[in-house]
Design a protein around this motif. Structure first.
Motif, PDB file in Angstrom:
ATOM      1  N   GLU A   1      -4.526  11.138   0.060  1.00  0.00           N
ATOM      2  CA  GLU A   1      -5.112  12.427   0.417  1.00  0.00           C
ATOM      3  C   GLU A   1      -6.350  12.723  -0.414  1.00  0.00           C
ATOM      4  O   GLU A   1      -7.355  13.234   0.099  1.00  0.00           O
ATOM      5  CB  GLU A   1      -4.069  13.533   0.238  1.00  0.00           C
ATOM      6  N   ASP A   2      -6.313  12.391  -1.707  1.00  0.00           N
ATOM      7  CA  ASP A   2      -7.430  12.691  -2.606  1.00  0.00           C
ATOM      8  C   ASP A   2      -8.521  11.625  -2.567  1.00  0.00           C
ATOM      9  O   ASP A   2      -9.683  11.936  -2.859  1.00  0.00           O
ATOM     10  CB  ASP A   2      -6.923  12.829  -4.051  1.00  0.00           C
ATOM     11  N   ARG A   3      -8.188  10.400  -2.191  1.00  0.00           N
ATOM     12  CA  ARG A   3      -9.131   9.300  -2.383  1.00  0.00           C
ATOM     13  C   ARG A   3      -9.596   8.622  -1.102  1.00  0.00           C
ATOM     14  O   ARG A   3     -10.387   7.676  -1.161  1.00  0.00           O
ATOM     15  CB  ARG A   3      -8.498   8.242  -3.296  1.00  0.00           C
ATOM     16  N   HIS A   4      -9.150   9.087   0.076  1.00  0.00           N
ATOM     17  CA  HIS A   4      -9.448   8.326   1.290  1.00  0.00           C
ATOM     18  C   HIS A   4     -10.931   8.325   1.650  1.00  0.00           C
ATOM     19  O   HIS A   4     -11.368   7.470   2.415  1.00  0.00           O
ATOM     20  CB  HIS A   4      -8.610   8.833   2.471  1.00  0.00           C
ATOM     21  N   ASP A   5     -11.716   9.256   1.101  1.00  0.00           N
ATOM     22  CA  ASP A   5     -13.157   9.264   1.378  1.00  0.00           C
ATOM     23  C   ASP A   5     -13.976   8.625   0.263  1.00  0.00           C
ATOM     24  O   ASP A   5     -15.202   8.626   0.323  1.00  0.00           O
ATOM     25  CB  ASP A   5     -13.640  10.709   1.589  1.00  0.00           C
ATOM     26  N   ASP A   6     -13.318   8.100  -0.751  1.00  0.00           N
ATOM     27  CA  ASP A   6     -14.002   7.487  -1.891  1.00  0.00           C
ATOM     28  C   ASP A   6     -14.536   6.111  -1.471  1.00  0.00           C
ATOM     29  O   ASP A   6     -13.793   5.142  -1.369  1.00  0.00           O
ATOM     30  CB  ASP A   6     -13.017   7.358  -3.054  1.00  0.00           C
ATOM     31  N   LEU A   7     -15.846   6.042  -1.218  1.00  0.00           N
ATOM     32  CA  LEU A   7     -16.427   4.802  -0.717  1.00  0.00           C
ATOM     33  C   LEU A   7     -16.259   3.644  -1.692  1.00  0.00           C
ATOM     34  O   LEU A   7     -15.841   2.551  -1.309  1.00  0.00           O
ATOM     35  CB  LEU A   7     -17.915   5.024  -0.413  1.00  0.00           C
ATOM     36  N   ALA A   8     -16.586   3.864  -2.945  1.00  0.00           N
ATOM     37  CA  ALA A   8     -16.513   2.780  -3.925  1.00  0.00           C
ATOM     38  C   ALA A   8     -15.073   2.437  -4.279  1.00  0.00           C
ATOM     39  O   ALA A   8     -14.751   1.284  -4.564  1.00  0.00           O
ATOM     40  CB  ALA A   8     -17.286   3.157  -5.184  1.00  0.00           C
ATOM     41  N   GLY A   9     -14.187   3.442  -4.256  1.00  0.00           N
ATOM     42  CA  GLY A   9     -12.803   3.214  -4.647  1.00  0.00           C
ATOM     43  C   GLY A   9     -12.019   2.376  -3.665  1.00  0.00           C
ATOM     44  O   GLY A   9     -10.995   1.789  -4.017  1.00  0.00           O
ATOM     45  N   ASP A  10     -12.487   2.313  -2.417  1.00  0.00           N
ATOM     46  CA  ASP A  10     -11.843   1.471  -1.406  1.00  0.00           C
ATOM     47  C   ASP A  10     -10.342   1.741  -1.352  1.00  0.00           C
ATOM     48  O   ASP A  10      -9.515   0.832  -1.424  1.00  0.00           O
ATOM     49  CB  ASP A  10     -12.107   0.000  -1.728  1.00  0.00           C
TER      50      ASP A  10
ATOM     51  N   TRP B   1       0.827  -1.203   0.000  1.00  0.00           N
ATOM     52  CA  TRP B   1       0.000   0.000   0.000  1.00  0.00           C
ATOM     53  C   TRP B   1       0.865   1.258   0.000  1.00  0.00           C
ATOM     54  O   TRP B   1       0.559   2.234  -0.684  1.00  0.00           O
ATOM     55  CB  TRP B   1      -0.937  -0.014   1.205  1.00  0.00           C
ATOM     56  N   ILE B   2       1.942   1.248   0.781  1.00  0.00           N
ATOM     57  CA  ILE B   2       2.842   2.404   0.810  1.00  0.00           C
ATOM     58  C   ILE B   2       3.406   2.662  -0.577  1.00  0.00           C
ATOM     59  O   ILE B   2       3.474   3.812  -1.045  1.00  0.00           O
ATOM     60  CB  ILE B   2       3.998   2.173   1.814  1.00  0.00           C
ATOM     61  N   SER B   3       3.800   1.627  -1.282  1.00  0.00           N
ATOM     62  CA  SER B   3       4.450   1.803  -2.588  1.00  0.00           C
ATOM     63  C   SER B   3       3.466   2.075  -3.716  1.00  0.00           C
ATOM     64  O   SER B   3       3.800   2.771  -4.673  1.00  0.00           O
ATOM     65  CB  SER B   3       5.296   0.568  -2.923  1.00  0.00           C
ATOM     66  N   GLN B   4       2.234   1.580  -3.593  1.00  0.00           N
ATOM     67  CA  GLN B   4       1.305   1.667  -4.718  1.00  0.00           C
ATOM     68  C   GLN B   4       0.172   2.671  -4.538  1.00  0.00           C
ATOM     69  O   GLN B   4      -0.287   3.269  -5.520  1.00  0.00           O
ATOM     70  CB  GLN B   4       0.690   0.284  -4.991  1.00  0.00           C
ATOM     71  N   ASP B   5      -0.291   2.870  -3.297  1.00  0.00           N
ATOM     72  CA  ASP B   5      -1.529   3.626  -3.106  1.00  0.00           C
ATOM     73  C   ASP B   5      -1.399   4.839  -2.190  1.00  0.00           C
ATOM     74  O   ASP B   5      -2.312   5.666  -2.145  1.00  0.00           O
ATOM     75  CB  ASP B   5      -2.607   2.704  -2.521  1.00  0.00           C
ATOM     76  N   LEU B   6      -0.311   4.960  -1.475  1.00  0.00           N
ATOM     77  CA  LEU B   6      -0.191   6.040  -0.492  1.00  0.00           C
ATOM     78  C   LEU B   6      -0.269   7.415  -1.133  1.00  0.00           C
ATOM     79  O   LEU B   6      -0.890   8.337  -0.585  1.00  0.00           O
ATOM     80  CB  LEU B   6       1.123   5.896   0.279  1.00  0.00           C
ATOM     81  N   ASP B   7       0.349   7.580  -2.290  1.00  0.00           N
ATOM     82  CA  ASP B   7       0.410   8.901  -2.913  1.00  0.00           C
ATOM     83  C   ASP B   7      -0.977   9.474  -3.192  1.00  0.00           C
ATOM     84  O   ASP B   7      -1.169  10.695  -3.156  1.00  0.00           O
ATOM     85  CB  ASP B   7       1.203   8.840  -4.225  1.00  0.00           C
ATOM     86  N   ALA B   8      -1.951   8.599  -3.470  1.00  0.00           N
ATOM     87  CA  ALA B   8      -3.300   9.065  -3.803  1.00  0.00           C
ATOM     88  C   ALA B   8      -4.212   9.151  -2.586  1.00  0.00           C
ATOM     89  O   ALA B   8      -5.385   9.522  -2.720  1.00  0.00           O
ATOM     90  CB  ALA B   8      -3.920   8.129  -4.840  1.00  0.00           C
TER      91      ALA B   8
ATOM     92  N   ARG C   1       6.596   8.485   6.178  1.00  0.00           N
ATOM     93  CA  ARG C   1       7.386   9.718   6.155  1.00  0.00           C
ATOM     94  C   ARG C   1       8.559   9.612   5.197  1.00  0.00           C
ATOM     95  O   ARG C   1       8.958  10.602   4.567  1.00  0.00           O
ATOM     96  CB  ARG C   1       7.869  10.057   7.561  1.00  0.00           C
ATOM     97  N   THR C   2       9.119   8.422   5.058  1.00  0.00           N
ATOM     98  CA  THR C   2      10.195   8.221   4.088  1.00  0.00           C
ATOM     99  C   THR C   2       9.671   8.418   2.674  1.00  0.00           C
ATOM    100  O   THR C   2      10.339   9.025   1.827  1.00  0.00           O
ATOM    101  CB  THR C   2      10.804   6.814   4.238  1.00  0.00           C
ATOM    102  N   ARG C   3       8.481   7.949   2.411  1.00  0.00           N
ATOM    103  CA  ARG C   3       7.854   8.135   1.102  1.00  0.00           C
ATOM    104  C   ARG C   3       7.532   9.614   0.870  1.00  0.00           C
ATOM    105  O   ARG C   3       7.798  10.166  -0.186  1.00  0.00           O
ATOM    106  CB  ARG C   3       6.572   7.304   1.032  1.00  0.00           C
ATOM    107  N   GLY C   4       6.935  10.247   1.875  1.00  0.00           N
ATOM    108  CA  GLY C   4       6.663  11.677   1.828  1.00  0.00           C
ATOM    109  C   GLY C   4       5.511  12.046   0.920  1.00  0.00           C
ATOM    110  O   GLY C   4       4.946  11.220   0.187  1.00  0.00           O
ATOM    111  N   GLY C   5       5.077  13.301   1.001  1.00  0.00           N
ATOM    112  CA  GLY C   5       4.012  13.817   0.150  1.00  0.00           C
ATOM    113  C   GLY C   5       2.703  13.984   0.897  1.00  0.00           C
ATOM    114  O   GLY C   5       2.560  13.554   2.050  1.00  0.00           O
ATOM    115  N   PRO C   6       1.710  14.613   0.252  1.00  0.00           N
ATOM    116  CA  PRO C   6       0.411  14.849   0.901  1.00  0.00           C
ATOM    117  C   PRO C   6      -0.288  13.572   1.341  1.00  0.00           C
ATOM    118  O   PRO C   6      -0.943  13.543   2.383  1.00  0.00           O
ATOM    119  CB  PRO C   6      -0.395  15.577  -0.189  1.00  0.00           C
TER     120      PRO C   6
END
Length: 457
Positions: free
Chosen positions: A219-228, A210-217, A252-257
């Protein structure tokens, strides 16, 4: 040979485990011990979904220890009695354990310290094992805890964190020590159909992917019910199969919003733990009383049953409650919506909702479950305690195409797009074609009732 006991509780992992790390460094042999205590059941902490996940975690922990030349020792009975018995059997001079923060955990710790001292043995309690920043490490001037999240988050964010610890290469366990069989998931009745697989191996795999594939998104997608698009790590954090400290370091090592937003959620866990550690009665009593006179009686009980069963007539609320029943997990936005609907639109006691959640959630943590419920009900730490979430508007915003509702409320699957959020607007034969209840309460009536009850008219 020197022997130390490591009592595993809510820290079922080998990586970044300070008690195990200290025991391996200080003793020739180590007893990794887990006690299945009936007091946990009597206290209401045991539920089928959590017991199934726990069984997975213990099986995985035992496998990890065997790969390192050791094994997990399992006993059944009173924790203090069993720990002292193992210490006597092995001649252990020290018992290592992660600090607990609930009233139950702290009482157990106190009993264990006294019992070991009476035997001439020492209890070593390790902080920052189940939390990132231990309760009490940061406090505001003039108080023993923070009652508002934002200033807590500012202070928490500036605390230097310990470095994550590696898993031990070898764990030498005294030979011949009796162990009961670890519980098996197959032996647990009443488990929801799609409860996730537990264990450190599974949890660490999910965390790193999840850190490598989905963390960057996030901030924008954490409330997206269907997107899970959330991490779904909460069960692993609850059982300590994943280290919250290591998760913060990786993010924190990955960094970003996205990383900042994710770390903020981990801070919420610690925030609630420090509130409960300072105010243990908040698990059952209003943290900030509002003089609520919650609805009682037959009609209220029927409304509660309908809510629990996901048949309120509001599709996004019902979808979230059905997800909970099926998976033992619910999207965070769904938790907010369902809790607001119960406590404010239906004006039913938040404790009833917390009890239902606790009976199903794999991540049914006392601090986070009870205090999140209080936050939504307006009896907790929310700075806007009288806000009410509108399930129709929230559904349109966080499930704009209706995909989440159609996934969990299949009787509405044929309704296109956002129309799925208001099936009661259909007329005649079109409405009759859908076997789905009408709304149990008009939203405006529910809002007016809540405002009257809180003296907000």
């Amino acid at each position: 040979m020197s022997v130390a006991v490591v009592l595993f509780t809510a820290d079922l992992r080998l990586h970044d485990h300070p008690p195990l790390h200290a025991a391996v460094a200080s003793a020739d042999e180590v007893v990794p011990l887990f006690v299945r205590d009936p007091a946990v059941d009597r206290a209401g902490f045991a539920a089928p979904n959590r017991l199934a996940f726990l069984a997975d975690c213990l099986t995985d922990l035992d496998a990890g220890l065997r790969e390192r030349g050791g094994r997990l020792v399992v006993r059944h009975g009173d924790t203090v009695t069993e720990v002292c018995a193992v210490a006597r059997e092995t001649g252990a001079g020290e018992v290592h354990v992660a600090a607990g923060h609930s009233a139950f955990a702290r009482a157990r710790e106190d009993r264990l310290r006294r019992a070991l001292a009476a035997d001439g043995r020492q209890l070593r309690v390790h902080d920052a094992v189940t939390s990132v920043v231990p309760p009490g490490d940061v406090t505001p001037q003039g108080s023993d805890h923070f009652a508002v999240f934002t200033p807590y988050h500012r202070r928490w964010s500036g605390v230097p964190l310990r470095a994550p610890l590696p898993a031990p290469r070898t764990v030498r366990v005294p030979p011949g020590l009796r162990s009961d069989e670890p519980p098996a998931r197959a032996s647990v009745a009443g488990v929801s159909p799609a409860v996730a697989t537990g264990g450190e191996r599974e949890g660490r795999g999910r965390l790193r992917a999840w850190i490598s594939q989905d963390l960057d998104a996030y901030e924008d997608r954490h409330d997206d019910l269907a997107g899970d698009a959330t991490s779904r790590l909460s069960p692993y954090l609850h059982f300590g199969a994943v280290s919250a400290t290591e998760a913060v370091h990786l993010a924190r090592t990955r960094g970003g919003p996205g990383a900042d937003a994710f770390v903020r959620q981990l801070c919420w866990r610690d925030f609630h733990q420090q509130v409960l550690a300072a105010r243990p009665r908040a698990a059952v009593e209003d943290y900030r009383p509002r003089n609520d006179r919650w609805r009682r009686g037959a009609e209220a009980e029927e409304d509660l049953r309908a809510w629990c069963e996901g048949r309120t007539g509001y599709p996004v609320v019902d979808a979230a409650l059905r997800q909970l029943a099926h998976e033992g997990w619910m999207h965070n936005r769904g938790r907010l919506l369902t809790a607001s609907f119960l406590s404010k639109t239906l004006y039913l006691d938040w404790r009833e909702g917390a009890r239902h959640f606790s009976g199903l959630l794999v991540d049914g943590d006392v601090a986070n479950n009870q205090l999140n419920w209080q936050w939504v009900a307006g009896t907790g730490t929310d700075s806007r305690p009288h806000r009410v979430l509108n399930p129709v508007l929230q559904g349109r915003r966080y499930d704009p195409d209706g995909a989440y509702v159609r996934r969990w409320v299949p009787e509405l699957a044929a309704l296109p797009g956002a129309s799925v959020h208001e099936p009661w607007k259909l007329k005649g034969a079109d409405r009759a074609a859908y076997d789905y209840p009408d709304p149990m309460v008009d939203l405006s009536e529910g809002l007016a009732r809540f405002r009257r009850a809180r003296g907000r008219n």
